[in-house]
Design a protein around this motif. Sequence first.
Motif, short mmCIF file in Angstrom:
data_model
loop_
_atom_site.label_atom_id
_atom_site.label_comp_id
_atom_site.label_asym_id
_atom_site.label_seq_id
_atom_site.Cartn_x
_atom_site.Cartn_y
_atom_site.Cartn_z
N ALA A 1 0.74 -1.22 0.19
CA ALA A 1 0.06 0.01 -0.06
C ALA A 1 0.72 1.31 -0.07
O ALA A 1 0.61 2.02 -0.56
CB ALA A 1 -0.93 -0.08 1.28
N ARG A 2 1.99 1.32 0.79
CA ARG A 2 2.87 2.45 0.66
C ARG A 2 3.57 2.30 -0.56
O ARG A 2 3.90 3.83 -1.14
CB ARG A 2 3.97 2.25 1.83
N LEU A 3 3.96 1.34 -1.43
CA LEU A 3 4.49 1.58 -2.53
C LEU A 3 3.47 2.08 -3.57
O LEU A 3 3.89 3.09 -4.24
CB LEU A 3 5.05 0.14 -3.17
N HIS A 4 2.43 1.69 -3.50
CA HIS A 4 1.03 2.23 -4.27
C HIS A 4 1.12 3.89 -4.18
O HIS A 4 0.86 4.41 -4.92
CB HIS A 4 -0.08 1.80 -4.13
N GLN A 5 0.84 4.31 -2.38
CA GLN A 5 1.09 5.55 -2.35
C GLN A 5 2.06 6.31 -2.96
O GLN A 5 1.87 7.67 -3.10
CB GLN A 5 0.97 5.67 -0.74
N LEU A 6 3.21 5.81 -2.95
CA LEU A 6 4.46 6.60 -3.24
C LEU A 6 4.24 6.91 -4.81
O LEU A 6 4.56 7.95 -5.43
CB LEU A 6 5.74 5.48 -3.27
N VAL A 7 3.62 5.73 -5.59
CA VAL A 7 3.61 5.94 -7.02
C VAL A 7 2.41 7.18 -7.29
O VAL A 7 2.64 7.91 -8.15
CB VAL A 7 3.28 4.72 -7.63
N VAL A 8 1.50 7.14 -6.48
CA VAL A 8 0.25 8.09 -6.69
C VAL A 8 0.81 9.40 -6.25
O VAL A 8 0.77 10.46 -7.19
CB VAL A 8 -0.82 7.53 -5.77
N GLU A 9 1.59 9.52 -5.22
CA GLU A 9 1.99 10.87 -4.74
C GLU A 9 3.29 11.37 -5.88
O GLU A 9 3.10 12.64 -6.27
CB GLU A 9 2.90 10.56 -3.51
N ALA A 10 4.04 10.51 -6.50
CA ALA A 10 4.67 10.87 -7.63
C ALA A 10 4.02 11.73 -8.65
O ALA A 10 4.19 12.33 -9.26
CB ALA A 10 5.75 9.82 -8.13
N GLY A 11 2.99 10.81 -8.93
CA GLY A 11 1.97 11.38 -10.06
C GLY A 11 1.35 12.69 -9.75
O GLY A 11 1.56 13.55 -10.77
N ARG A 12 1.05 12.99 -8.72
CA ARG A 12 0.26 14.42 -8.24
C ARG A 12 1.43 15.47 -8.37
O ARG A 12 1.28 16.40 -8.87
CB ARG A 12 -0.03 14.08 -6.78
N ASN A 13 2.72 15.00 -7.94
CA ASN A 13 3.77 16.08 -8.14
C ASN A 13 4.28 16.45 -9.36
O ASN A 13 4.73 17.47 -9.55
CB ASN A 13 4.84 15.79 -6.89
N ALA A 14 4.47 15.13 -10.27
CA ALA A 14 4.99 15.49 -11.50
C ALA A 14 4.17 15.77 -12.48
O ALA A 14 4.46 16.36 -13.48
CB ALA A 14 5.76 14.16 -11.88
N ILE A 15 3.00 15.45 -12.54
CA ILE A 15 1.95 15.95 -13.48
C ILE A 15 0.92 16.92 -13.13
O ILE A 15 0.25 16.89 -12.23
CB ILE A 15 1.02 14.49 -13.93
N PRO A 16 1.03 17.99 -14.24
CA PRO A 16 0.27 19.18 -13.52
C PRO A 16 -1.32 18.61 -13.91
O PRO A 16 -1.63 17.87 -14.71
CB PRO A 16 0.70 20.05 -14.68
N GLY A 17 -2.11 19.44 -13.15
CA GLY A 17 -3.52 18.77 -13.13
C GLY A 17 -4.16 19.60 -14.44
O GLY A 17 -3.79 20.43 -14.81
N GLU A 18 -5.16 18.88 -14.73
CA GLU A 18 -5.90 19.50 -16.14
C GLU A 18 -6.70 20.60 -15.63
O GLU A 18 -7.37 20.67 -14.64
CB GLU A 18 -6.77 18.46 -16.81
N THR A 19 -6.86 21.89 -16.47
CA THR A 19 -7.47 23.02 -16.13
C THR A 19 -8.61 23.01 -16.96
O THR A 19 -8.83 22.76 -18.21
CB THR A 19 -6.72 24.18 -16.51
N SER A 20 -9.72 23.20 -16.18
CA SER A 20 -11.30 23.10 -16.92
C SER A 20 -11.43 24.19 -17.41
O SER A 20 -10.69 25.41 -17.35
CB SER A 20 -12.39 23.12 -15.73
N ALA A 21 -12.45 24.40 -18.55
CA ALA A 21 -12.60 25.52 -19.27
C ALA A 21 -13.14 26.78 -18.69
O ALA A 21 -12.76 27.98 -18.58
CB ALA A 21 -13.73 25.23 -20.36
N GLU A 22 -13.71 26.29 -17.39
CA GLU A 22 -14.18 27.40 -16.80
C GLU A 22 -13.23 28.03 -15.97
O GLU A 22 -13.12 29.35 -15.72
CB GLU A 22 -15.29 26.87 -15.63
N GLN A 23 -12.27 27.30 -15.34
CA GLN A 23 -11.15 27.68 -14.51
C GLN A 23 -10.27 28.61 -15.41
O GLN A 23 -9.75 29.66 -15.12
CB GLN A 23 -10.40 26.55 -13.99
N ALA A 24 -10.09 28.28 -16.68
CA ALA A 24 -9.37 28.99 -17.62
C ALA A 24 -9.79 30.17 -18.01
O ALA A 24 -9.32 31.18 -18.14
CB ALA A 24 -9.14 28.08 -18.79
#
Length: 183
Positions: A126-149
């Motif tokens: 579970a910690r290994l999975h959490q490590l990969v998910v956290e890396a994804g959160r930090n490395a990949i920018p979130g998608e911006t919605s049309a409303e936010q843009a």
Amino acid sequence: MRVALPSLTSRPLRRWYATGRGATNASEDEIQAARKWLTKLHAETVPRDIGEMSFSRSSGPGGQNVNKTSSKATLKVPLDALLKHIPTALHPEIRSSRYVAPRSNSIIIQADESRKQNDNAHSCYARLHQLVVEAGRNAIPGETSAEQAKHVKDLQKSDNERRLKTKKQHSAKKSSRKGRGDD
């Protein structure tokens, strides 16, 4: 049943994206593919044979049971084995993780919360999975919605208008002083 992690092919990196710890050099296609890969990733999809699991005696309080059973779980995953299953956009974040042991070039995760070996082993995965998910959160920018843009564009426009208005007022104040000789 063992399920392999979805793997992605590496492509030449083309664009800089700002992230939490620095800039990641990744193309838009890689970013989209990594987002899609992360949505499919679940704790159960982490293959159990990706690393070496060992058990040892736990330390600390717990009575005599601590001295009798080897319930502490240690998961050692070679970085090369892990990174071939993970999108290249996440590699720098994973390499900078606190679980990485540079000498052995592997990730070492330990768990000894439970008195049961099996629970501690699941906790390691579970910690290994959490490590990969956290890396994804930090490395990949979130998608911006049309409303936010649109909201950001409106804020930039109003800020620019306010700045120009202030400059005009300042210019008018300066030009009104020219005729009087107050400088």
